[in-house]
Design a protein around this motif. Structure first.
Motif, PDB file in Angstrom:
ATOM      1  N   SER A 102       0.918  -1.413   0.061  1.00  0.00           N
ATOM      2  CA  SER A 102       0.105  -0.107   0.075  1.00  0.00           C
ATOM      3  C   SER A 102       0.795   1.398   0.027  1.00  0.00           C
ATOM      4  O   SER A 102       0.663   2.238  -0.701  1.00  0.00           O
ATOM      5  N   VAL A 113      -4.541   9.121   0.605  1.00  0.00           N
ATOM      6  CA  VAL A 113      -5.502   8.568   1.483  1.00  0.00           C
ATOM      7  C   VAL A 113      -6.181   7.867   0.875  1.00  0.00           C
ATOM      8  O   VAL A 113      -6.869   6.877   1.107  1.00  0.00           O
ATOM      9  N   SER A 117      -5.758   3.742   1.443  1.00  0.00           N
ATOM     10  CA  SER A 117      -6.617   3.230   1.945  1.00  0.00           C
ATOM     11  C   SER A 117      -7.279   2.195   1.434  1.00  0.00           C
ATOM     12  O   SER A 117      -7.712   1.095   1.848  1.00  0.00           O
ATOM     13  N   ARG A 120      -5.204  -1.001   1.418  1.00  0.00           N
ATOM     14  CA  ARG A 120      -5.226  -1.660   2.746  1.00  0.00           C
ATOM     15  C   ARG A 120      -6.372  -2.412   3.092  1.00  0.00           C
ATOM     16  O   ARG A 120      -6.473  -3.481   3.610  1.00  0.00           O
ATOM     17  N   TYR A 121      -7.606  -1.841   2.477  1.00  0.00           N
ATOM     18  CA  TYR A 121      -8.883  -2.425   2.808  1.00  0.00           C
ATOM     19  C   TYR A 121      -8.646  -3.712   1.880  1.00  0.00           C
ATOM     20  O   TYR A 121      -9.186  -4.958   2.434  1.00  0.00           O
ATOM     21  N   TRP A 135     -10.136   0.915   8.954  1.00  0.00           N
ATOM     22  CA  TRP A 135     -10.246   2.616   8.954  1.00  0.00           C
ATOM     23  C   TRP A 135      -9.306   3.107  10.100  1.00  0.00           C
ATOM     24  O   TRP A 135      -8.852   3.794  10.037  1.00  0.00           O
ATOM     25  N   ILE A 138      -5.842   2.755   9.227  1.00  0.00           N
ATOM     26  CA  ILE A 138      -5.554   3.878   8.269  1.00  0.00           C
ATOM     27  C   ILE A 138      -5.247   5.082   8.711  1.00  0.00           C
ATOM     28  O   ILE A 138      -4.270   5.840   8.479  1.00  0.00           O
TER      29      ILE A 138
END
Length: 884
Positions: A102, A113, A117, A120-121, A135, A138
């Motif tokens: 990421s 962002v 993000s 990572r999700y 979340w 993050i």
């Protein structure tokens, strides 16, 4: 006063303006940065910059890579701390993978962002984390970055406010004040941490970690910042006036403005600001080369590794799915590979011929003579064209999957490439032929047919294509050398400037090869000639039938079919010829490893005799091969097979069968099995029943697809009889498969005075007898036109056939036959005709109908038009009544 509506409209317009500004601002900043950079370095040549990069010591570059590795290793600690903060157990290996992928991608792509993000999700959700937990991770990583940046930047700006270049843009706020504000942010963060307080941002509650984790955040992010800033310092040339702290301050300013600009990776913005701030210490070229190296080492190289890691991770996650895709793709390619290679080889042959007809560049030929002797050049010109003709002929064999064509094509492609190099150093053509050779080389498994190249047939389209290429070859040569005056001496002229002579000799060589091939093909004996089977072949067929679990092969005993055996003598096809149509009856009988080859042999044999191949009443077993032959399939009905293990007279479902058995036996009739040895003694009585049956039907015997009354035929099987003390009233010959797998009947006849439901009684008793003997299933034969689709987009044949099936009682009780067989609760399997496409279909269907009905007149006999309305009383008149 402003109304509520007007306020809403103004607010909406304001939001649109803000959104537009948010989109345009990064573009404007990026454009200004590029314009500024171009203005600063436009006088520098790109090669000068590249040579300048090579002047940087290798040890400094190695140190930059090492610091980059430490920096990204530190960045993985962000996610590891975040996992500990949310109290979710996860191995460091998984955390480090998600962090590196990421971070490395989002640093280069920009919009951290959004990209960081989403990645990572994607990665954490696979490890069982929910949206809220992801979340929190993050937010934690973002806070970690800014805490370290604020701390280091605050210290540098407060206690080491270096003087910037006069050309650098002025900062409206003193750096000391900026540094104090940044340190104040850090202090507020730790205040919340020690007091265990949380704060909200846009309705979302941010949980501040405990002091221990907060200090670790500060330490990790500070180290990360120092490492990345040090990379630029070590890549710059040495200058006593420039210290590491100077570079760290410049790096902090350029990085914070690059982040604010939201330009991907701060590209252009970061470099422009660093150029201005470092200008008092170095020349432009000395600044550009370290910045380019820094961009490559710190951003681009990790981005590549991160992208590869993401691809590998996604591949591993979808390994099973991708394997299925790969298997399906390979399966599809296996069906198309021979046709694709056939076309490519044909084009390769045409290319060789056309290049032989066109004049070569004399300069290339003159240079080539220093390496290659002139006789070898002349031979290469001749054999290059001959190789072209061979490829045209071999393309037909590749299309038909002949293994000999595959081997020869490899050899000819290889030799063709060599001759292309030797005749005029045509490396383009040689590269194409060699490439085709290497692509064809691993495809051996797609060419499985063990057939003679001399026995293959050439379709009219194939012959037209070959003729067009040869005519074009001759025309192209004559056009190219139209200014050369023809003379007999041309045939014997050799040299660099005698290319017209080479063309004439190549033309003769090509046509001599075609002549030899044609004569050899005409004189070669065809090993698969058509003839009725002799005693030896009939005995071989009997052996194969006795070893076959299916019963359909017993139609061979009718004696009206030709037989075609495979090379292993383990299987055969039975077929008939009607007009120009060659028709196989059913699937291959027996088991063989050469089933594909046997079907191809039949197809080739029909073509050799100028016929049309078709495959009648076949199952789904060999559909891919029929499609390879270019045939189309028409569904003609469904075959019913009853599981004898589940067949019983017990239960409510069998009450109709129990009634039939009681009713027939109550009238003094019973069921009996007669061995085949006893059948000849019953022939007079059986013939009497058959003649009466035929007279009742006012028709004549059908042939080919079903058995007919013949003493020699019936003597091969045991019979099932229905009789009383004085006479036989019904009979059927019994087909049995090997290993007690299947039992069936073919010829069925009953006398006019047989009791009601006699044939149904015969079937029921025969199934019970088969069950008792250990047979697994009973074949009831095919229900014509059964199971055809009636949907909107179904083929026209299905719609017409279904309409006849439902409303065609005047011609034949198709639905009644299906309903009768359905009473036995069978398993239905589709049956097809495989036949040529286009207008030939009608001719093939006509020929099949004539073959079954004993001639064209038989198609219109009363028997074919008579209704089967008695199906409920006497069972089907013929269990395997045909479609035509």
């Amino acid at each position: 006063m402003i109304s509520i509506t007007d306020r809403g409209s103004m607010r909406e317009k304001t939001l649109k303006i803000e959104r537009l500004a948010g989109y345009l601002l990064p573009v404007v900043i990026f454009s200004l940065a590029l314009w500024t950079l171009d203005k600063q370095i436009h006088h520098l040549h790109s090669m000068y910059i590249v040579k300048g990069i090579t002047s940087i010591p290798l040890s400094h570059i190695e140190l930059a890579f090492f610091l980059t590795f430490l920096s990204y290793l530190t960045l993985t600690g962000y996610d590891y701390l975040a996992i500990r903060h949310i109290n979710h157990p996860m191995p460091y290996k998984q955390t480090a993978r998600a962090s590196f992928i990421s971070t490395s991608i989002s640093y280069s792509v920009g919009f951290n962002v959004l990209t960081g993000s989403s990645l990572r999700y994607r990665l954490y959700s696979r490890n069982g984390l929910n949206l809220r937990q992801i979340w929190d991770i993050i937010i934690f990583c973002i806070l970690t970055f800014w805490i370290g940046f604020c701390f280091v930047g605050g210290l540098l700006f407060t206690f080491y406010p270096v003087k910037l270049s006069d050309y650098a843009p002025e900062i409206p706020v003193p750096l000391n004040l900026v540094g104090i504000l940044l340190l104040l942010v850090v202090a507020v963060y730790f205040f919340f941490s020690f007091r265990k307080l949380n704060f909200k941002a846009k309705g979302y509650q941010i949980s501040v970690p405990e002091p221990k984790i907060a200090f670790l955040q500060l330490g990790l992010s500070s180290v990360d910042y120092l490492l990345s800033g040090s990379i630029v310092y070590f890549l710059l040339p040495s200058n006593p006036q420039l210290t590491l702290l100077h570079v760290l301050v410049f790096f902090a300013l350029a990085q914070i403005i690059g982040l604010i600009s939201t330009v991907p990776g701060g590209l252009g913005v970061f470099e422009t600001l660093m150029l201005f701030m470092l200008e008092p210490y170095f020349g432009t070229i000395d600044i550009i080369r370290p910045l380019l190296l820094f961009r490559t080492i710190y951003y681009f190289v990790p981005f590549l590794f991160g992208l590869l890691a993401l691809i590998y991770y996604e591949y591993k996650e979808r390994d099973e799915f991708l394997r299925k895709i790969e298997k399906a793709t390979c399966s599809s390619l296996s069906e198309l590979a021979p046709q694709i290679f056939s076309i490519l080889v044909f084009l390769g042959g045409a290319s060789l011929l056309f290049s032989g007809a066109l004049p070569s560049n004399p300069k290339y030929l003159y240079d080539l003579t220093y390496i290659v002797p002139l006789p070898l050049i002349e031979v290469s010109r001749l054999f290059g064209s001959i190789m072209g003709v061979l490829l045209l002929l071999l393309a037909n064999g590749l299309w038909k999957r002949i293994d000999g064509a595959y081997v020869l094509s490899l050899a000819v492609l290889l030799m063709g490439g060599v001759f292309a190099l030797l005749k005029d150093f045509d490396y383009h053509e040689a590269a194409v032929l060699f490439t085709l050779f290497f692509f064809l080389l691993p495809c051996r498994k797609y060419f499985y047919r063990k057939s003679s190249l001399m026995h293959q047939s050439f379709s009219s389209r194939n012959m037209i294509a070959i003729t067009l290429v040869l005519v074009s070859f001759v025309w192209l040569g004559l056009f190219s050398y139209q200014n050369v005056e023809y003379s007999n001496e041309l045939w014997w002229q050799f040299g660099i400037n005698s290319q017209a002579s080479s063309f004439l000799r190549a033309t003769v060589g090509a046509f001599v090869l075609l002549l030899v091939f044609g004569v050899a093909k005409m004189l070669s004996p065809f090993s698969r000639d058509i003839h009725m089977p002799g005693t030896e072949e009939i005995e071989l067929a009997k052996t194969i039938i006795n070893q076959s679990q299916e019963t359909a092969g017993n139609l061979m005993f009718t004696g009206d079919k030709y037989l075609l055996f495979d090379d292993e003598k383990k299987a055969f096809l039975m077929y008939g010829v009607s007009g120009k149509t060659w028709v196989t009856m059913g699937d291959i009988v027996g088991t063989s490893n050469q089933a594909k080859e046997l079907i191809w042999d039949f197809y080739e044999m029909s073509k050799f005799h100028q016929g049309r191949a078709s495959f009648y009443e076949v199952s789904e077993k060999h559909i891919p091969i029929y499609l390879d032959l270019g045939l189309t399939l028409i569904k003609i009905g469904e075959e019913a097979k009853v599981s004898l293990e589940n067949f019983t007279l017990e239960g409510s479902a069998s009450k109709d069968f129990r009634y039939t058995v009681r009713n027939v036996e109550k009238k003094g009739y019973w069921f009996e099995i007669v061995s085949k040895e006893a059948v000849p003694g019953l022939m007079p009585e059986l013939r009497k029943i058959s003649d009466a049956w035929l007279q009742m039907k006012a028709g004549k015997e059908k042939r080919f697809s079903i058995g007919f009354f013949d003493e020699k035929y019936l003597s091969n099987f045991p019979l099932a009889l229905v009789r009383n003390e004085s006479e036989i009233v019904a009979f059927a010959n019994i087909w049995s498969g090997a290993s007690n797998e299947e039992i069936s009947v073919d010829l069925m006849r009953h006398s006019p005075d047989a009791p009601d439901r006699t044939m149904e009684y015969l079937f029921v008793k025969l199934m019970l007898w088969g069950k008792e003997k250990g047979y697994r299933r009973f074949s009831l034969g095919m229900a014509p036109l059964s199971g055809l689709e009636t949907r909107q987009f179904a083929p026209v044949w299905h719609k017409v056939g279904s309409l006849i099936f439902t409303h065609g009682e005047h011609f034949y009780n198709y639905k009644g036959l299906r309903d009768f067989k359905e009473k036995f609760n069978p398993v239905w399997s589709p049956k097809y005709i495989a036949l040529p496409k286009g207008l030939k279909q009608g001719l093939v269907l006509k020929d099949i109908a004539a073959l079954i009905s004993g001639g064209v007149k038989g198609i219109f006999s009363k028997e074919n038009k008579r209704t089967a309305s008695r199906i409920g009383r006497h069972a089907p008149e013929k269990l395997s009544e045909e479609l035509i």
